[in-house]
Write an enzyme that holds these catalytic residues in place. Structure first.
Site, PDB file in Angstrom:
ATOM      1  N   SER A  36      55.965  74.447  67.621  1.00 36.40           N
ATOM      2  CA  SER A  36      55.791  73.930  68.977  1.00 36.40           C
ATOM      3  C   SER A  36      55.386  75.084  69.886  1.00 36.40           C
ATOM      4  O   SER A  36      56.163  76.023  70.094  1.00 36.40           O
ATOM      5  CB  SER A  36      57.095  73.324  69.478  1.00 36.40           C
ATOM      6  OG  SER A  36      57.019  73.175  70.878  1.00 36.40           O
TER       7      SER A  36
ATOM      8  N   HIS B 269      51.866  71.865  67.262  1.00 41.60           N
ATOM      9  CA  HIS B 269      52.573  70.849  68.059  1.00 41.60           C
ATOM     10  C   HIS B 269      52.438  71.211  69.537  1.00 41.60           C
ATOM     11  O   HIS B 269      52.826  72.311  69.962  1.00 41.60           O
ATOM     12  CB  HIS B 269      54.035  70.773  67.646  1.00 41.60           C
ATOM     13  CG  HIS B 269      54.773  69.650  68.305  1.00 41.60           C
ATOM     14  ND1 HIS B 269      54.669  68.339  67.895  1.00 41.60           N
ATOM     15  CD2 HIS B 269      55.603  69.636  69.374  1.00 41.60           C
ATOM     16  CE1 HIS B 269      55.414  67.569  68.658  1.00 41.60           C
ATOM     17  NE2 HIS B 269      55.990  68.331  69.585  1.00 41.60           N
TER      18      HIS B 269
ATOM     19  N   ASP C 162      53.225  70.231  73.325  1.00 38.52           N
ATOM     20  CA  ASP C 162      54.152  69.456  74.157  1.00 38.52           C
ATOM     21  C   ASP C 162      53.632  69.300  75.581  1.00 38.52           C
ATOM     22  O   ASP C 162      53.447  70.287  76.302  1.00 38.52           O
ATOM     23  CB  ASP C 162      55.511  70.165  74.206  1.00 38.52           C
ATOM     24  CG  ASP C 162      56.327  69.900  72.958  1.00 38.52           C
ATOM     25  OD1 ASP C 162      56.382  68.740  72.513  1.00 38.52           O
ATOM     26  OD2 ASP C 162      56.906  70.863  72.428  1.00 38.52           O
TER      27      ASP C 162
ATOM     28  N   MET D  29      54.434  67.835  79.201  1.00 41.52           N
ATOM     29  CA  MET D  29      55.552  67.365  80.044  1.00 41.52           C
ATOM     30  C   MET D  29      55.080  67.241  81.481  1.00 41.52           C
ATOM     31  O   MET D  29      54.370  68.119  81.983  1.00 41.52           O
ATOM     32  CB  MET D  29      56.704  68.371  79.971  1.00 41.52           C
ATOM     33  CG  MET D  29      57.207  68.603  78.563  1.00 41.52           C
ATOM     34  SD  MET D  29      58.614  69.707  78.563  1.00 41.52           S
ATOM     35  CE  MET D  29      58.899  69.899  76.803  1.00 41.52           C
TER      36      MET D  29
ATOM     37  N   HIS E 243      52.156  65.697  71.831  1.00 35.07           N
ATOM     38  CA  HIS E 243      53.356  64.896  72.099  1.00 35.07           C
ATOM     39  C   HIS E 243      53.420  64.678  73.606  1.00 35.07           C
ATOM     40  O   HIS E 243      53.733  65.599  74.365  1.00 35.07           O
ATOM     41  CB  HIS E 243      54.582  65.677  71.560  1.00 35.07           C
ATOM     42  CG  HIS E 243      55.904  65.112  71.971  1.00 35.07           C
ATOM     43  ND1 HIS E 243      57.071  65.820  71.862  1.00 35.07           N
ATOM     44  CD2 HIS E 243      56.243  63.905  72.492  1.00 35.07           C
ATOM     45  CE1 HIS E 243      58.074  65.078  72.297  1.00 35.07           C
ATOM     46  NE2 HIS E 243      57.596  63.926  72.697  1.00 35.07           N
TER      47      HIS E 243
ATOM     48  N   MET F  25      54.955  63.582  76.793  1.00 38.72           N
ATOM     49  CA  MET F  25      56.178  63.214  77.523  1.00 38.72           C
ATOM     50  C   MET F  25      55.733  62.956  78.954  1.00 38.72           C
ATOM     51  O   MET F  25      55.984  63.746  79.877  1.00 38.72           O
ATOM     52  CB  MET F  25      57.198  64.363  77.421  1.00 38.72           C
ATOM     53  CG  MET F  25      57.809  64.482  76.039  1.00 38.72           C
ATOM     54  SD  MET F  25      58.584  66.082  75.720  1.00 38.72           S
ATOM     55  CE  MET F  25      57.194  66.996  75.045  1.00 38.72           C
TER      56      MET F  25
ATOM     57  N   MET G  70      63.124  62.560  68.037  1.00 40.18           N
ATOM     58  CA  MET G  70      63.632  63.703  68.798  1.00 40.18           C
ATOM     59  C   MET G  70      65.082  63.945  68.379  1.00 40.18           C
ATOM     60  O   MET G  70      65.907  63.029  68.411  1.00 40.18           O
ATOM     61  CB  MET G  70      63.585  63.416  70.303  1.00 40.18           C
ATOM     62  CG  MET G  70      62.205  63.294  70.912  1.00 40.18           C
ATOM     63  SD  MET G  70      61.131  64.702  70.616  1.00 40.18           S
ATOM     64  CE  MET G  70      62.017  66.031  71.442  1.00 40.18           C
TER      65      MET G  70
ATOM     66  N   GLY H 276      62.381  67.786  76.863  1.00 45.09           N
ATOM     67  CA  GLY H 276      62.179  68.519  78.112  1.00 45.09           C
ATOM     68  C   GLY H 276      62.235  70.026  77.963  1.00 45.09           C
ATOM     69  O   GLY H 276      61.576  70.734  78.716  1.00 45.09           O
ATOM     70  N   PHE H 277      62.985  70.483  76.987  1.00 43.90           N
ATOM     71  CA  PHE H 277      63.162  71.936  76.865  1.00 43.90           C
ATOM     72  C   PHE H 277      63.268  72.351  75.399  1.00 43.90           C
ATOM     73  O   PHE H 277      63.823  71.601  74.585  1.00 43.90           O
ATOM     74  CB  PHE H 277      64.430  72.384  77.605  1.00 43.90           C
ATOM     75  CG  PHE H 277      64.399  72.018  79.061  1.00 43.90           C
ATOM     76  CD1 PHE H 277      63.721  72.821  79.981  1.00 43.90           C
ATOM     77  CD2 PHE H 277      64.988  70.851  79.508  1.00 43.90           C
ATOM     78  CE1 PHE H 277      63.653  72.451  81.315  1.00 43.90           C
ATOM     79  CE2 PHE H 277      64.931  70.477  80.839  1.00 43.90           C
ATOM     80  CZ  PHE H 277      64.251  71.281  81.752  1.00 43.90           C
TER      81      PHE H 277
ATOM     82  N   GLY I 247      64.715  75.233  72.562  1.00 42.98           N
ATOM     83  CA  GLY I 247      65.921  76.043  72.408  1.00 42.98           C
ATOM     84  C   GLY I 247      67.229  75.274  72.453  1.00 42.98           C
ATOM     85  O   GLY I 247      68.294  75.883  72.596  1.00 42.98           O
TER      86      GLY I 247
ATOM     87  N   ASP J 287      61.817  66.772  65.693  1.00 36.30           N
ATOM     88  CA  ASP J 287      61.533  67.744  66.754  1.00 36.30           C
ATOM     89  C   ASP J 287      62.790  68.031  67.564  1.00 36.30           C
ATOM     90  O   ASP J 287      63.330  67.126  68.215  1.00 36.30           O
ATOM     91  CB  ASP J 287      60.445  67.157  67.674  1.00 36.30           C
ATOM     92  CG  ASP J 287      60.034  68.101  68.792  1.00 36.30           C
ATOM     93  OD1 ASP J 287      60.533  69.240  68.848  1.00 36.30           O
ATOM     94  OD2 ASP J 287      59.200  67.674  69.614  1.00 36.30           O
ATOM     95  N   GLY J 288      63.214  69.294  67.518  1.00 30.98           N
ATOM     96  CA  GLY J 288      64.333  69.733  68.348  1.00 30.98           C
ATOM     97  C   GLY J 288      65.424  70.407  67.542  1.00 30.98           C
ATOM     98  O   GLY J 288      66.075  69.774  66.713  1.00 30.98           O
ATOM     99  N   GLY J 289      65.566  71.705  67.759  1.00 27.36           N
ATOM    100  CA  GLY J 289      66.643  72.444  67.105  1.00 27.36           C
ATOM    101  C   GLY J 289      66.463  72.632  65.610  1.00 27.36           C
ATOM    102  O   GLY J 289      67.437  72.876  64.890  1.00 27.36           O
TER     103      GLY J 289
ATOM    104  N   GLY K 140      60.043  75.274  67.513  1.00 29.56           N
ATOM    105  CA  GLY K 140      59.532  76.134  68.583  1.00 29.56           C
ATOM    106  C   GLY K 140      60.238  77.462  68.605  1.00 29.56           C
ATOM    107  O   GLY K 140      59.733  78.472  68.104  1.00 29.56           O
ATOM    108  N   SER K 141      61.439  77.470  69.163  1.00 29.52           N
ATOM    109  CA  SER K 141      62.145  78.744  69.342  1.00 29.52           C
ATOM    110  C   SER K 141      62.470  79.416  68.007  1.00 29.52           C
ATOM    111  O   SER K 141      62.463  80.644  67.919  1.00 29.52           O
ATOM    112  CB  SER K 141      63.417  78.532  70.166  1.00 29.52           C
ATOM    113  OG  SER K 141      64.178  77.470  69.644  1.00 29.52           O
TER     114      SER K 141
END
Ligand SMILES: O=C(CO)[C@H](O)[C@H](O)COP(=O)(O)O
Length: 224
Positions: free
Chosen positions: A9, A34, A36, A38, A68, A70, A139, A144-145, A147, A177-179, A199-200
């Site tokens: 991401s 990916h 994002d 927003m 993606h 949002m 998700m 939205g964020f 990390g 997607d996420g963590g 991402g992170s």
């Protein structure tokens, strides 16, 4: 099942050097970019739009770009992402007044279409549009964020989505997607995901190749 794909991401990339960052992550073995989007309305953050997608294409990025969205309402911006060279365009059912129409708009533009489900959004709507989706994105954090921490209940939801995909007999990517990180990617793949947004976990490390290799090492234990 689709081949495993790693989709960094770019939300966590250095935006001042975005082209180089995307080059670097692709050279390190990433499969999909990916992207994002927003809008500070559907989600409480503001990122990048079709001009940046188009700029990446002009810069020379040929890898699939997974946009993606949002964004609410979503229909007006779909055409701009088709023009900008997106490969996949996904949106949230809550952001469309007419989900079937939005999916069709994407497919009519020659892109692959997908629906994105927030952690507390049920999958029911899929029943009616399974023939129009090429990707289902779950998700595993609230959008939205970057990390944030992976929400463990998403593993059961992945199993639910995998059963729906298998029953459909269609080639549909199941993206998470996420963590996502090296420590949990194996359990996520075992639950049915085949496409992994991170991402992170990638961009916050100095050596992208090392992270992606470690992720692939974990995935190889799920499917040789
Ligand atoms: O869509 C997103 C947030 O809405 C991001 O893609 C996602 O959170 C990835 O970041 P990380 O891997 O750091 O969790």
């Amino acid at each position: 099942m689709q081949p495993f794909a790693i989709a960094p991401s770019i939300l966590s990339a250095d935006f001042a050097r975005l082209g180089e960052e995307v080059d670097k992550v692709l050279a390190a073995g990433a499969d999909i970019v990916h992207f994002d989007v927003m809008d500070n309305h559907y989600v409480p953050n503001l990122t990048i739009g079709p001009m940046v997608c188009s700029a990446l294409r002009k810069y020379g990025i040929t890898a699939p770009i997974d946009a993606h969205l949002m964004v609410k309402p979503v229909d007006r911006i779909i055409g701009d992402f088709i023009e900008a060279g997106a490969s996949y365009i996904t949106f949230h059912p809550e952001a469309s007044e007419h989900i079937d129409r939005s999916l069709q708009l994407i497919r009519d533009g020659g892109c692959k279409a997908g629906l994105v489900f927030n952690p507390a959004t049920p999958l029911e709507v899929l029943k009616y549009v399974m023939d129009k989706v090429d990707m289902i994105l779950l998700m595993s954090v609230n959008p939205g964020f970057g990390g944030q921490k992976f929400i463990p209940a998403t593993l059961d939801k992945l199993r639910e989505a995998r059963a729906l995909i298998d029953a459909s007999g269609r080639e549909i990517r199941l993206e998470i997607d996420g963590g996502v990180n090296v420590q949990n990617i194996r359990a996520i793949a075992e639950a049915g995901a085949d496409t992994f947004v991170a991402g992170s976990a990638i961009f916050n490390q100095p050596d992208y190749q090392a992270v992606i290799d470690a992720m692939r090492g974990e995935l190889a234990q799920v499917r040789a």
